[in-house]
Enzyme design. Structure first.
Site, PDB file in Angstrom:
ATOM      1  N   CYS A  27      77.275  54.176  88.893  1.00  0.00           N
ATOM      2  CA  CYS A  27      78.014  54.112  90.152  1.00  0.00           C
ATOM      3  C   CYS A  27      77.771  55.373  90.978  1.00  0.00           C
ATOM      4  O   CYS A  27      78.014  56.485  90.515  1.00  0.00           O
ATOM      5  CB  CYS A  27      79.498  53.973  89.850  1.00  0.00           C
ATOM      6  SG  CYS A  27      80.508  53.982  91.322  1.00  0.00           S
ATOM      7  N   HIS A  51      82.112  45.788  84.770  1.00  0.00           N
ATOM      8  CA  HIS A  51      81.498  47.095  85.013  1.00  0.00           C
ATOM      9  C   HIS A  51      82.318  48.149  84.282  1.00  0.00           C
ATOM     10  O   HIS A  51      83.504  47.952  84.027  1.00  0.00           O
ATOM     11  CB  HIS A  51      81.454  47.389  86.519  1.00  0.00           C
ATOM     12  CG  HIS A  51      80.330  46.689  87.228  1.00  0.00           C
ATOM     13  ND1 HIS A  51      79.353  47.361  87.915  1.00  0.00           N
ATOM     14  CD2 HIS A  51      80.024  45.374  87.346  1.00  0.00           C
ATOM     15  CE1 HIS A  51      78.495  46.504  88.437  1.00  0.00           C
ATOM     16  NE2 HIS A  51      78.870  45.278  88.110  1.00  0.00           N
ATOM     17  N   ARG A  59      68.543  42.669  87.167  1.00  0.00           N
ATOM     18  CA  ARG A  59      69.072  42.337  88.497  1.00  0.00           C
ATOM     19  C   ARG A  59      70.117  43.379  88.934  1.00  0.00           C
ATOM     20  O   ARG A  59      69.861  44.206  89.797  1.00  0.00           O
ATOM     21  CB  ARG A  59      69.684  40.908  88.479  1.00  0.00           C
ATOM     22  CG  ARG A  59      69.904  40.309  89.863  1.00  0.00           C
ATOM     23  CD  ARG A  59      71.175  40.755  90.541  1.00  0.00           C
ATOM     24  NE  ARG A  59      72.371  40.475  89.745  1.00  0.00           N
ATOM     25  CZ  ARG A  59      73.573  40.950  90.040  1.00  0.00           C
ATOM     26  NH1 ARG A  59      73.746  41.717  91.098  1.00  0.00           N
ATOM     27  NH2 ARG A  59      74.613  40.680  89.273  1.00  0.00           N
ATOM     28  N   ASP A  60      71.265  43.368  88.301  1.00  0.00           N
ATOM     29  CA  ASP A  60      72.357  44.245  88.736  1.00  0.00           C
ATOM     30  C   ASP A  60      71.962  45.717  88.580  1.00  0.00           C
ATOM     31  O   ASP A  60      72.274  46.550  89.436  1.00  0.00           O
ATOM     32  CB  ASP A  60      73.616  43.947  87.903  1.00  0.00           C
ATOM     33  CG  ASP A  60      74.900  44.246  88.647  1.00  0.00           C
ATOM     34  OD1 ASP A  60      74.851  44.939  89.675  1.00  0.00           O
ATOM     35  OD2 ASP A  60      75.975  43.801  88.200  1.00  0.00           O
ATOM     36  N   HIS A  86      81.905  39.153  83.977  1.00  0.00           N
ATOM     37  CA  HIS A  86      80.933  40.191  84.361  1.00  0.00           C
ATOM     38  C   HIS A  86      81.728  41.472  84.577  1.00  0.00           C
ATOM     39  O   HIS A  86      82.522  41.562  85.504  1.00  0.00           O
ATOM     40  CB  HIS A  86      80.247  39.714  85.648  1.00  0.00           C
ATOM     41  CG  HIS A  86      79.290  40.680  86.262  1.00  0.00           C
ATOM     42  ND1 HIS A  86      77.929  40.622  86.042  1.00  0.00           N
ATOM     43  CD2 HIS A  86      79.483  41.720  87.113  1.00  0.00           C
ATOM     44  CE1 HIS A  86      77.334  41.579  86.729  1.00  0.00           C
ATOM     45  NE2 HIS A  86      78.245  42.261  87.388  1.00  0.00           N
ATOM     46  N   ASN A  90      77.173  48.548  84.894  1.00  0.00           N
ATOM     47  CA  ASN A  90      77.646  47.463  84.028  1.00  0.00           C
ATOM     48  C   ASN A  90      77.993  48.025  82.654  1.00  0.00           C
ATOM     49  O   ASN A  90      77.574  49.115  82.298  1.00  0.00           O
ATOM     50  CB  ASN A  90      76.530  46.419  83.836  1.00  0.00           C
ATOM     51  CG  ASN A  90      76.168  45.739  85.130  1.00  0.00           C
ATOM     52  OD1 ASN A  90      75.171  46.068  85.748  1.00  0.00           O
ATOM     53  ND2 ASN A  90      76.981  44.799  85.554  1.00  0.00           N
TER      54      ASN A  90
END
Ligand code: ZN
Length: 311
Positions: free
Chosen positions: A244, A213, A14-15, A211, A253
């Site tokens: 990023c 990063h 997902r992410d 969560h 992440n």
């Protein structure tokens, strides 16, 4: 039942995939999910119920939820931007439904096009939809407190406000809240302070996950702070997929392989087989030839005579 000390929630499908241009085929996603579940990963966030127009990378989320819920012992998580998405998640039988609640209202408007008041309404609507569904006993509803550590648009976010909104989400009937460092701004002291403040307000059992990063390289330091204040569910992404765009060479992440190594080396059981996990990484890299995967353990290899806690 679980012999795990820490639950890893893999968010790469997902992410990770939402942040890159390559579109992975549904067959390759299924193969990834299956292989990572077989490596011992207890939870995988398989997609997000956003309109395919906005995120074509995740257009097959319904099919993936249906597939993944057929894998034994796998907790299937999805992100939803609103009630409409939540209804689709409920219909497909997702076990965990996360609604992002961006504490930066500017970010909330950009991300889900909703003001705080509208997101708060949506929390109530989703709680009602789940309670009316046949799957209510098997569905966990989490409100993800995103941009909790700061926002690229608004800058610093008032911590008292984060705590107040965590309490509001629980008051409205969410099962739990999760802390989310969407922007990679968090530092360990902040993780400790904010987690303690939220636990004090709503109880430690209502917030067990974080969560993180690794945008600024603080990911695993933040994990250490999270462990010390008793958080037990950690989100991470295989190969740190989704780097990023504003920091070339920086991962998105925190990297699952490095996280599992850290935990297992410290004697904390994740239930994940390190060798199998590294094989999944190879498999996924083949399906994303254009993307650079991150991670130190994969690059350097496991230490000689490494003994995993879960072995
Ligand atoms: Zn994220």
């Amino acid at each position: 039942m679980s012999t795990r000390d820490i639950e890893i929630s893999e968010v790469g499908p997902r992410d990770g995939l939402q942040s890159i241009d390559s579109i992975m085929s549904t067959a390759d996603k299924k193969a990834w999910i299956k292989a990572q579940a077989e490596a011992g990963t207890p939870e995988i966030e398989v997609g997000s119920f956003v309109p395919a127009k906005l995120l074509p990378q995740l257009a097959d989320t319904a099919e993936l939820v249906e597939y993944a819920t057929g894998i034994p012992d796998l907790n299937v998580a999805v992100l939803v931007p609103n009630l409409f998405g939540a209804k689709r998640a409920i219909e497909t039988g997702a076990h965990k439904i996360t609604l992002p609640f961006s504490l930066s209202e500017t970010h909330s408007m950009k991300n889900v096009r909703r003001t705080h008041a509208q997101v708060i309404d949506e929390i109530s609507n989703i709680v009602a939809a789940i309670s009316e569904s046949e799957n209510r006993d098997n569905t966990v509803f989490e409100v993800g407190l995103s941009t909790a550590f700061g926002c690229t648009l608004e800058g610093a976010i008032d911590e008292d406000f984060v705590v107040a909104m965590a309490a509001k989400a629980i008051e409205l009937g969410a099962d739990e809240v999760g802390l989310s460092d969407t922007t990679g701004y968090a530092n360990p002291t902040q993780v400790t302070r904010l987690t303690k403040a939220i636990h004090h307000e709503i109880g430690a059992d209502k917030m067990t996950g974080i969560h993180l990063h690794n945008t600024r390289g603080q990911g695993l330091a933040n994990v250490m702070a999270a462990l010390e204040v008793g958080l037990t569910t950690l989100d991470s992404s295989l190969g740190g997929i989704g780097g990023c765009p504003f920091a070339p060479g920086a991962s998105g992440n925190i990297v699952t392989e490095d996280l599992v190594f850290l935990l297992e080396a410290m004697g904390l059981k994740t239930g994940i087989d390190m060798d199998k996990l590294l094989a999944v990484r190879e498999q996924v890299q083949k399906t994303l030839p254009e993307e650079e995967l991150y991670g130190f353990v994969a690059a350097a290899g496991l230490p000689k005579d490494f003994e995993a806690a879960s072995a």
